[in-house]
Design an enzyme around this catalytic site. Structure first.
Site, PDB file in Angstrom:
ATOM      1  N   GLY A 147      11.458  53.398 -85.729  1.00 28.86           N
ATOM      2  CA  GLY A 147      12.841  53.218 -86.131  1.00 28.86           C
ATOM      3  C   GLY A 147      12.981  52.212 -87.410  1.00 28.86           C
ATOM      4  O   GLY A 147      12.094  51.555 -87.934  1.00 28.86           O
ATOM      5  N   ARG A 162      13.452  47.606 -75.142  1.00 36.05           N
ATOM      6  CA  ARG A 162      13.914  47.123 -73.819  1.00 36.05           C
ATOM      7  C   ARG A 162      13.503  47.295 -72.149  1.00 36.05           C
ATOM      8  O   ARG A 162      11.893  48.050 -72.217  1.00 36.05           O
ATOM      9  CB  ARG A 162      15.130  49.019 -73.466  1.00 36.05           C
ATOM     10  N   GLU A 200      16.579  43.316 -66.069  1.00 30.66           N
ATOM     11  CA  GLU A 200      17.273  41.549 -66.951  1.00 30.66           C
ATOM     12  C   GLU A 200      18.592  41.807 -66.033  1.00 30.66           C
ATOM     13  O   GLU A 200      19.168  42.055 -66.199  1.00 30.66           O
ATOM     14  CB  GLU A 200      16.394  41.471 -67.547  1.00 30.66           C
ATOM     15  N   HIS A 215      16.377  37.916 -74.094  1.00 34.12           N
ATOM     16  CA  HIS A 215      17.662  38.916 -74.730  1.00 34.12           C
ATOM     17  C   HIS A 215      18.453  38.603 -75.911  1.00 34.12           C
ATOM     18  O   HIS A 215      19.101  38.692 -76.132  1.00 34.12           O
ATOM     19  CB  HIS A 215      18.179  39.825 -73.776  1.00 34.12           C
ATOM     20  N   ILE A 216      17.170  37.821 -76.295  1.00 35.16           N
ATOM     21  CA  ILE A 216      17.756  37.185 -77.920  1.00 35.16           C
ATOM     22  C   ILE A 216      18.062  37.971 -79.216  1.00 35.16           C
ATOM     23  O   ILE A 216      18.012  37.408 -80.490  1.00 35.16           O
ATOM     24  CB  ILE A 216      18.080  35.479 -77.621  1.00 35.16           C
TER      25      ILE A 216
HETATM   26  C1  DGY Z   1      21.114  45.533 -79.226  1.00 34.50           C
HETATM   27  O1  DGY Z   1      21.231  45.675 -79.778  1.00 34.50           O
HETATM   28  O2  DGY Z   1      20.455  46.549 -78.634  1.00 34.50           O
HETATM   29  C2  DGY Z   1      20.260  44.572 -78.381  1.00 34.50           C
HETATM   30  O3  DGY Z   1      19.457  44.977 -77.769  1.00 34.50           O
HETATM   31  C3  DGY Z   1      21.431  43.402 -77.897  1.00 34.50           C
HETATM   32  O4  DGY Z   1      21.653  42.586 -78.308  1.00 34.50           O
END
Ligand code: DGY
Length: 332
Positions: A155, A239, A268, A286-287
């Site tokens: 994507g 994810r 998480e 997750h940053i």
């Molecule tokens: C998203 O935008 O899906 C990210 O994983 C969240 O920060």
């Protein structure tokens, strides 16, 4: 009628004020992650909400809150929404695509490089006072430039990573995705579609950017990891759940692949203990989208979506990034 909305997690106060100009706003300044029951309770009497990936909007929450009209995620991913249940009840869902693409791709690339070049392992080694001399193979890792970048999912973020690899690092870029990019888009990012078996077999650096769904659950497990090169790295910025974390920890421990970079995890913020014990994995909380500018843009877009969904502001009735636009069409 003045609508009421919930901002489910702490957010930029000046941007929350844009909502206050139109709505009664309940915030969560302590930034606690609500349990599903508490979320349901907080949504009582609210027509809209801004959520993050931590708040699950499912049939139970919707049935407890039939007045709800819009749920606006501050995230591009929306696996926390049961979109079918929302659509069936006329609840609009929105997300925040585009504004985070480049920032997330930067981070994915950084994580991949950190894993390949053993960055955090090196820093831990130095801080622990273990650096006593230069050695020919001290913390030697895998090259990134000129290697094969394999992207699973293609994507917006996948394309942005491909561009970095192809134009910046002279990498051969291969990808696997349900659909092929048009030829001119493939040429622009120097990428070639391959089947999943080839992707895994030829990857020097595998980067996972496929959205999570029932179909992508454990897309990468023990068998897939076993088919990769022992020198390969794996980076997951998609994810948790796309990768089987237990199988990955086992493969890393056995050096069946060289290293991994993980920003997302199954379950998480809990992280599989076997991953925590390894030195050949770079772990971040997750940053990937977390630059100040991008987080402001994400929240700002969620605010635009909520204002528009509830008939306010310059885009009234036309939220910029709907997930289930059929809800809007049905309301007209
Ligand atoms: C998203 O935008 O899906 C990210 O994983 C969240 O920060």
């Amino acid at each position: 009628m003045r609508h009421s909305v919930l901002v489910a997690r702490a957010a930029f106060p000046d941007l929350v004020d844009r909502l206050r100009a139109h709505f009664d706003v309940e915030t969560n300044d302590d930034d606690r992650v609500f349990t599903p029951d508490e979320l349901s309770r907080r949504l009582q009497g609210k027509q809209g909400a801004i959520t993050t990936g931590s708040e699950r909007i499912d049939a139970a929450v919707l049935d407890a809150n039939p007045q709800l009209r819009a749920v606006c995620n501050m995230a591009v991913g929306y696996n926390n929404f049961d979109v079918a249940a929302c659509t069936a009840r006329g609840v609009l869902c929105t997300n925040t695509p585009d504004v985070l693409t480049e920032t997330t791709a930067d981070f994915g690339f950084a994580l991949m490089m950190a894993a390949a070049r053993r960055l955090t392992e090196s820093e831990h080694f130095l801080r622990a006072g273990r650096w006593t001399k230069w050695s020919y193979d001290l913390l030697a890792g895998q090259d990134v430039h000129g290697s094969t970048l394999a992207i699973l999912g293609m994507g917006r973020i996948g394309k942005a990573i491909a561009r970095r690899g192809h134009h910046g690092f002279g990498m051969q870029v291969i990808y696997h995705n349900r659909s092929h990019l048009p030829a001119e888009e493939e040429a622009a990012v120097g990428a070639r579609w391959v089947d999943k078996t080839t992707l895994l077999r030829d990857a020097d650096h595998l980067v996972i950017v496929v959205p999570y769904s029932a179909e992508s659950h454990h897309l990468i497990g023990a068998a897939e990891l076993a088919s990769m090169k022992p020198t390969a790295t794996l980076t997951n910025i998609a994810r948790g759940g796309v990768v089987d974390d237990a199988a990955l920890a086992e493969a890393l421990a056995a050096r069946r692949i060289a290293a991994a970079g993980l920003d997302v995890f199954e379950g998480e913020p809990t992280v599989h203990p076997d991953l925590l014990a390894l030195d050949n994995v770079v772990l971040t909380p997750h940053i990937a989208s977390a630059s100040i500018a991008t987080r402001r843009a994400m929240f700002g877009l969620a605010v635009d979506n909520l204002l528009a969904a509830l008939g306010c502001g310059p885009n009234a009735g036309r939220p910029p990034t709907p997930i289930n636009p059929e809800v809007l069409a049905a309301a007209r």
